[in-house]
Design a protein around this motif. Structure first.
Motif, PDB file in Angstrom:
ATOM      1  N   ARG A 123      -5.289   3.454   8.733  1.00  0.00           N
ATOM      2  CA  ARG A 123      -5.700   2.813   7.421  1.00  0.00           C
ATOM      3  C   ARG A 123      -5.468   4.046   6.319  1.00  0.00           C
ATOM      4  NH1 ARG A 123      -9.778   2.287  11.761  1.00  0.00           N
ATOM      5  NH2 ARG A 123     -10.653   0.247  11.921  1.00  0.00           N
ATOM      6  N   HIS A 124      -5.391   3.417   4.892  1.00  0.00           N
ATOM      7  CA  HIS A 124      -5.036   4.145   3.974  1.00  0.00           C
ATOM      8  C   HIS A 124      -3.845   5.066   4.116  1.00  0.00           C
ATOM      9  CE1 HIS A 124      -9.151   3.381   2.132  1.00  0.00           C
ATOM     10  NE2 HIS A 124      -9.546   3.426   3.506  1.00  0.00           N
ATOM     11  N   TRP A 125      -2.765   4.236   4.320  1.00  0.00           N
ATOM     12  CA  TRP A 125      -1.333   4.698   4.472  1.00  0.00           C
ATOM     13  C   TRP A 125      -0.609   4.239   3.130  1.00  0.00           C
ATOM     14  CZ3 TRP A 125       2.542   7.726   6.513  1.00  0.00           C
ATOM     15  CH2 TRP A 125       2.094   8.850   7.545  1.00  0.00           C
ATOM     16  N   THR A 126       0.409   5.179   2.692  1.00  0.00           N
ATOM     17  CA  THR A 126       1.144   4.731   1.518  1.00  0.00           C
ATOM     18  C   THR A 126       2.585   5.026   2.087  1.00  0.00           C
ATOM     19  OG1 THR A 126      -0.310   4.643  -0.312  1.00  0.00           O
ATOM     20  CG2 THR A 126       2.071   4.767  -0.728  1.00  0.00           C
ATOM     21  N   LEU A 127       3.591   3.797   2.002  1.00  0.00           N
ATOM     22  CA  LEU A 127       4.808   4.311   2.054  1.00  0.00           C
ATOM     23  C   LEU A 127       5.576   4.022   0.489  1.00  0.00           C
ATOM     24  CD1 LEU A 127       6.064   2.542   5.412  1.00  0.00           C
ATOM     25  CD2 LEU A 127       5.295   4.789   5.014  1.00  0.00           C
ATOM     26  N   ASP A 128       6.249   5.167   0.397  1.00  0.00           N
ATOM     27  CA  ASP A 128       6.904   4.961  -1.377  1.00  0.00           C
ATOM     28  C   ASP A 128       8.226   5.634  -1.393  1.00  0.00           C
ATOM     29  OD1 ASP A 128       7.015   4.953  -4.033  1.00  0.00           O
ATOM     30  OD2 ASP A 128       5.387   5.761  -4.620  1.00  0.00           O
ATOM     31  N   GLY A 129       9.337   4.844  -1.591  1.00  0.00           N
ATOM     32  CA  GLY A 129      10.408   5.339  -1.979  1.00  0.00           C
ATOM     33  C   GLY A 129      11.377   5.628  -0.890  1.00  0.00           C
ATOM     34  N   LEU A 130      11.523   4.852   0.463  1.00  0.00           N
ATOM     35  CA  LEU A 130      12.267   5.110   1.319  1.00  0.00           C
ATOM     36  C   LEU A 130      13.355   3.956   1.484  1.00  0.00           C
ATOM     37  CD1 LEU A 130       9.352   6.104   4.124  1.00  0.00           C
ATOM     38  CD2 LEU A 130      10.712   7.647   2.514  1.00  0.00           C
ATOM     39  N   GLU A 131      14.397   4.059   2.023  1.00  0.00           N
ATOM     40  CA  GLU A 131      15.404   3.221   2.597  1.00  0.00           C
ATOM     41  C   GLU A 131      15.248   3.052   3.994  1.00  0.00           C
ATOM     42  OE1 GLU A 131      20.119   2.251   2.637  1.00  0.00           O
ATOM     43  OE2 GLU A 131      19.456   4.281   2.057  1.00  0.00           O
ATOM     44  N   ILE A 132      15.236   1.787   4.556  1.00  0.00           N
ATOM     45  CA  ILE A 132      14.783   1.511   5.857  1.00  0.00           C
ATOM     46  C   ILE A 132      15.959   0.351   6.245  1.00  0.00           C
ATOM     47  CG2 ILE A 132      13.168   0.721   7.742  1.00  0.00           C
ATOM     48  CD1 ILE A 132      11.175   1.675   5.175  1.00  0.00           C
ATOM     49  N   ARG A 161       5.445   0.580  -1.324  1.00  0.00           N
ATOM     50  CA  ARG A 161       5.933   0.500  -2.657  1.00  0.00           C
ATOM     51  C   ARG A 161       7.511   1.241  -2.627  1.00  0.00           C
ATOM     52  NH1 ARG A 161       2.191   3.604  -4.826  1.00  0.00           N
ATOM     53  NH2 ARG A 161       0.840   2.027  -5.504  1.00  0.00           N
ATOM     54  N   ASN A 162       8.388   0.702  -3.549  1.00  0.00           N
ATOM     55  CA  ASN A 162       9.728   1.203  -3.797  1.00  0.00           C
ATOM     56  C   ASN A 162      10.493   1.080  -2.646  1.00  0.00           C
ATOM     57  OD1 ASN A 162       9.063   1.247  -6.633  1.00  0.00           O
ATOM     58  ND2 ASN A 162       7.917   3.287  -6.322  1.00  0.00           N
ATOM     59  N   LEU A 163      10.161   0.596  -1.471  1.00  0.00           N
ATOM     60  CA  LEU A 163      11.198   0.622  -0.387  1.00  0.00           C
ATOM     61  C   LEU A 163      12.347  -0.079  -0.470  1.00  0.00           C
ATOM     62  CD1 LEU A 163       8.210   0.162   2.116  1.00  0.00           C
ATOM     63  CD2 LEU A 163       9.090   2.348   1.267  1.00  0.00           C
ATOM     64  N   THR A 198      -7.629  -5.361   4.403  1.00  0.00           N
ATOM     65  CA  THR A 198      -8.248  -5.671   3.010  1.00  0.00           C
ATOM     66  C   THR A 198      -7.474  -4.734   1.835  1.00  0.00           C
ATOM     67  OG1 THR A 198      -9.674  -3.794   3.148  1.00  0.00           O
ATOM     68  CG2 THR A 198     -10.524  -5.911   4.176  1.00  0.00           C
ATOM     69  N   GLY A 199      -7.188  -5.254   0.595  1.00  0.00           N
ATOM     70  CA  GLY A 199      -6.601  -4.641  -0.310  1.00  0.00           C
ATOM     71  C   GLY A 199      -5.327  -4.076  -0.147  1.00  0.00           C
ATOM     72  N   MET A 200      -4.394  -4.848   0.731  1.00  0.00           N
ATOM     73  CA  MET A 200      -3.026  -4.302   0.919  1.00  0.00           C
ATOM     74  C   MET A 200      -2.026  -4.698  -0.235  1.00  0.00           C
ATOM     75  SD  MET A 200      -0.248  -5.343   3.854  1.00  0.00           S
ATOM     76  CE  MET A 200      -1.020  -4.476   4.918  1.00  0.00           C
ATOM     77  N   LEU A 201      -1.205  -3.837  -0.651  1.00  0.00           N
ATOM     78  CA  LEU A 201      -0.429  -3.808  -1.601  1.00  0.00           C
ATOM     79  C   LEU A 201       1.137  -3.610  -1.452  1.00  0.00           C
ATOM     80  CD1 LEU A 201       0.104  -4.122  -4.915  1.00  0.00           C
ATOM     81  CD2 LEU A 201      -0.266  -1.594  -5.086  1.00  0.00           C
ATOM     82  N   ILE A 202       1.922  -4.677  -1.793  1.00  0.00           N
ATOM     83  CA  ILE A 202       3.259  -4.656  -1.274  1.00  0.00           C
ATOM     84  C   ILE A 202       3.806  -5.021  -2.617  1.00  0.00           C
ATOM     85  CG2 ILE A 202       5.060  -5.532   0.111  1.00  0.00           C
ATOM     86  CD1 ILE A 202       2.828  -6.752   2.097  1.00  0.00           C
ATOM     87  N   GLU A 203       4.595  -3.783  -3.203  1.00  0.00           N
ATOM     88  CA  GLU A 203       5.053  -4.170  -4.513  1.00  0.00           C
ATOM     89  C   GLU A 203       6.402  -3.173  -4.934  1.00  0.00           C
ATOM     90  OE1 GLU A 203       2.592  -2.415  -7.678  1.00  0.00           O
ATOM     91  OE2 GLU A 203       2.581  -0.475  -6.935  1.00  0.00           O
ATOM     92  N   LYS A 204       7.179  -3.929  -5.388  1.00  0.00           N
ATOM     93  CA  LYS A 204       8.327  -3.113  -6.049  1.00  0.00           C
ATOM     94  C   LYS A 204       9.267  -2.964  -5.075  1.00  0.00           C
ATOM     95  CE  LYS A 204       5.889  -1.304 -10.242  1.00  0.00           C
ATOM     96  NZ  LYS A 204       5.599  -0.363 -11.005  1.00  0.00           N
ATOM     97  N   ASN A 205       9.370  -3.570  -3.979  1.00  0.00           N
ATOM     98  CA  ASN A 205      10.546  -3.158  -2.787  1.00  0.00           C
ATOM     99  C   ASN A 205      11.632  -4.238  -2.925  1.00  0.00           C
ATOM    100  OD1 ASN A 205       8.571  -1.610  -1.093  1.00  0.00           O
ATOM    101  ND2 ASN A 205       7.302  -3.401  -1.451  1.00  0.00           N
TER     102      ASN A 205
END
Length: 650
Positions: A123-132, A161-163, A198-205
């Motif tokens: 819960r409550h995890w953010t991935l931001d700015g990685l290449e996969i 975000r930003n993946l 709940t409240g999941m955000l998938i953006e700018k990937n």
């Protein structure tokens, strides 16, 4: 079962806005860990740039706490699976991101693991700015980022975000892509504890070069309306499914999904989802599927997206830009740009026992192929209005019909749409009611108020992006301008953002304000001299005067015939001390009633000659309105009548 009709006319009257849960007031605290793939040391503390960890194995051994951050060095590459442990908390998520300068840190599954990144029961995890990435040419189905939960209840606060997720392996073949494989896969398993996000955000990937899906979500908590199991390629045991428990408040925003082997963006088992400002390009490079589609979904809003390049797989197949699919209710599809899709613009089909329902409005379809609109099994209650469809005379893909029906859809309406049909396509009529659409070219279906005049569009067929749709604006003299039916809860704006006038245009784009003609003035006080039209003719040399025996209060109403923002009203009057208004109210029309914006405003005039004086009355706040009313409560009456030369708003 809820009332779909009530929701369609009320809850979907305006664009859906979804807000993520608010964080707590306290600042997030925690420890920052650093990872360097070349100079790191797994025996080091990892808590500074000079003592970083080295491997994913070491990172995965650690249990993170709320507010912690793990930073991977820019330009580094890690092979294997990033599968962290430990959850964050509201207002204090755990974050995986980068440090330093250079390329995004690269997590390379390299076909050694099913998922390159796995967030399981977190819960409550953010991935931001990685290449996969996760593939080396294998035909084994793989995943880039997998978010997975099972039998743990609510799962809040996941942000991706930003993946840059790409090169995800699978079977490259024409046919059905595996929905268990994607660039970003969100899934729920189990049936003992209802589990949902709940409240999941998938953006700018950016999601690219995947053999199956771009972004997809699904859940085994999905049974309702005759729909009892998910897709066969998932190989989920029949006893694992539970009653419908959707994930809520999902936002998929600002992503670029392209060159994927199956569906581009595909949320399933969701409620109150917002899909906006995404670009989906060539979403079916190796299979037949849909750019953006949703199923097991209630109250889905799909807006401001651009979808193009879906390949044609055959008539009756789901290969359109948008698809309201199995067990969907109260979908809102608006302000999207669809073009050059082999399968068409929109399809509605429900595999469950309950009918699909949707509003489709203020979209532009340019040179889509096959069947532009398709209505299939269990479609019931789809309202299609104020869309613009352009089909050129030299199509580069197979074309069959503007509207196609299969399996007896019901209660489909087409209103206020503008069809430029240079390919002379036909329209199916079974289960469809046409009213007040504008048809240029081709046959005209049974329409109780068909419009066949020239729409005089600026440059139809020339759009190059979602932000380049002015070519569909009707010019002055267009048969589309002001010809639309009044539709309650129409969203209040066109696809370009223009405020809708009282008399809307047909199609997705309004004309410029000047194309609606001059404002029209009227009065309850009668006319003794001049003309009431003089107060809006732009000339201070002309005027209106009341009869000598006029009774106050009386009013002057101005209809601007399109919405405009009004911040002030200027009165221009000669012989002000003899005939000028001295106490007035200013009212505006909100679509159903008059609202007083300025009450008992005092107007004082300095002279009583033929020289025109001007007095400006400023509203407390600017107002968007199509009509203004000036209520005259008192005036100078030296000669018995009252007068004004010009009324100007700004």
């Amino acid at each position: 079962m809820h009332s779909r009709r009530a929701l369609l006319t009320a809850a979907l009257g305006t664009a859906l806005t979804v807000t993520l849960p608010a964080g707590t007031a306290r600042a997030a605290t925690g420890t920052t860990y650093y990872v360097d793939s070349t100079a790191g040391d797994d025996s080091a503390p990892g808590t500074s740039t000079t003592t970083p960890w080295r491997t994913l194995t070491r990172v995965n051994q650690h249990t993170f706490q709320p507010g912690d951050t793990v930073r991977f060095l820019a330009g580094g590459t890690w092979t294997g699976q990033f599968a962290p442990k430990g959850s964050g908390a509201e207002g204090a998520p755990v974050t995986a991101t980068s440090y330093g300068t250079g390329a995004k840190p690269h997590i390379a599954g390299d076909n050694t693991v099913p998922s390159a990144v796995l967030l399981e029961n977190l819960r409550h995890w953010t991935l931001d700015g990685l290449e996969i990435t996760n593939g080396t040419g294998s035909t084994t189905w793989r995943v880039g980022v997998e978010v997975r939960a099972k039998d743990i209840g609510a799962v809040p606060g996941i942000t991706l975000r930003n993946l840059y997720v790409h090169k995800i392996d699978g079977v490259a073949q024409v046919g059905s892509g595996n929905i268990g494989s994607a660039g970003i896969l969100v899934n729920v398993r189990g049936n003992s504890v209802p589990t949902y996000y709940t409240g999941m955000l998938i953006e700018k990937n950016e999601i690219a070069d995947t053999k199956a899906y771009g972004i997809t979500t699904w859940s085994t908590w999905m049974q309702r309306e005759g729909w009892t199991s998910l897709w066969g390629e998932l190989n989920i045991p029949s006893g694992e499914y539970g009653p419908f428990k959707p994930s809520t408040g999902l936002i998929i925003r600002g992503n670029h999904v392209h060159d994927v082997g199956s569906g581009g963006i595909n949320p399933n088992q969701v409620a109150d989802t917002l899909i906006e400002y995404n670009t989906v390009a060539r979403p079916t490079s190796t299979t037949t599927n849909v750019g953006i589609w949703w199923s097991g979904a209630d109250r889905t809003t799909v807006q401001f997206n651009e979808v193009y390049g879906a390949r044609f797989g055959g008539r009756g197949l789901d290969c359109t830009a948008f698809d309201a699919d199995a067990s969907t209710h109260d979908s809102l599809v608006q302000y999207n740009y669809s073009h050059d899709n082999g399968g068409g613009f929109f399809i509605s089909v429900s595999l469950g026992t309950a009918p699909a329902s949707a509003i489709v409005r203020y979209n532009v379809s340019q040179n889509d192929g096959n069947e532009i609109f398709t209505f299939s099994t269990n479609t019931d209650g789809v309202d299609v209005y104020n869309n613009t469809v352009f089909v050129g005379s030299s199509p580069s893909r197979p074309l069959y019909k503007i509207a196609q029906v299969y399996h007896n859809p019901k209660n489909v309406t087409f209103r206020n749409n503008l069809f430029v049909n240079q390919a002379n396509l036909a329209y199916d009529t079974a289960g469809i009611t046409y009213r007040n659409n504008l048809y240029q070219g081709g046959p005209v279906p049974p329409d109780s108020a068909a419009i066949t005049g020239d729409p005089k569009l600026t440059a139809p067929g020339a759009a190059t992006s979602r932000t380049d749709l002015t070519g569909y604006r009707p010019l002055s003299g267009s048969a589309a301008i002001g010809a639309g039916l009044a539709i309650s809860g129409n969203g209040g704006r066109d696809i370009l953002g223009a405020t809708l006038p009282t008399a809307v245009a047909v199609g997705a784009v309004e004309g410029l304000p000047g194309s609606y003609g001059a404002p029209v003035a009227s009065t309850t006080m009668g006319t003794g001299q001049g003309s009431i039209a003089a107060v809006v003719d732009g000339k201070e040399s002309t005027s209106w005067a009341s009869p000598v025996d006029v009774t106050l209060p009386g009013s002057i109403t101005i209809d601007y015939r399109t919405n405009r923002r009004i911040a002030s009203l200027t009165l221009a009057t000669h012989f002000g001390q003899g005939q000028g208004f001295t106490r007035v109210d200013i009212q505006t029309w909100n679509g159903s009633a008059w609202t007083t914006r300025l009450a008992d405003a005092t107007v004082t005039w300095a002279g009583n000659t033929s020289t025109v004086e001007r007095r400006t009355l400023t509203l407390p706040t600017p107002v968007d309105t199509s009509q203004l009313r000036l209520v005259v409560k008192a005036a100078n009456r030296q000669w018995g009548n009252i007068a004004v030369n010009e009324l100007t708003v700004a």
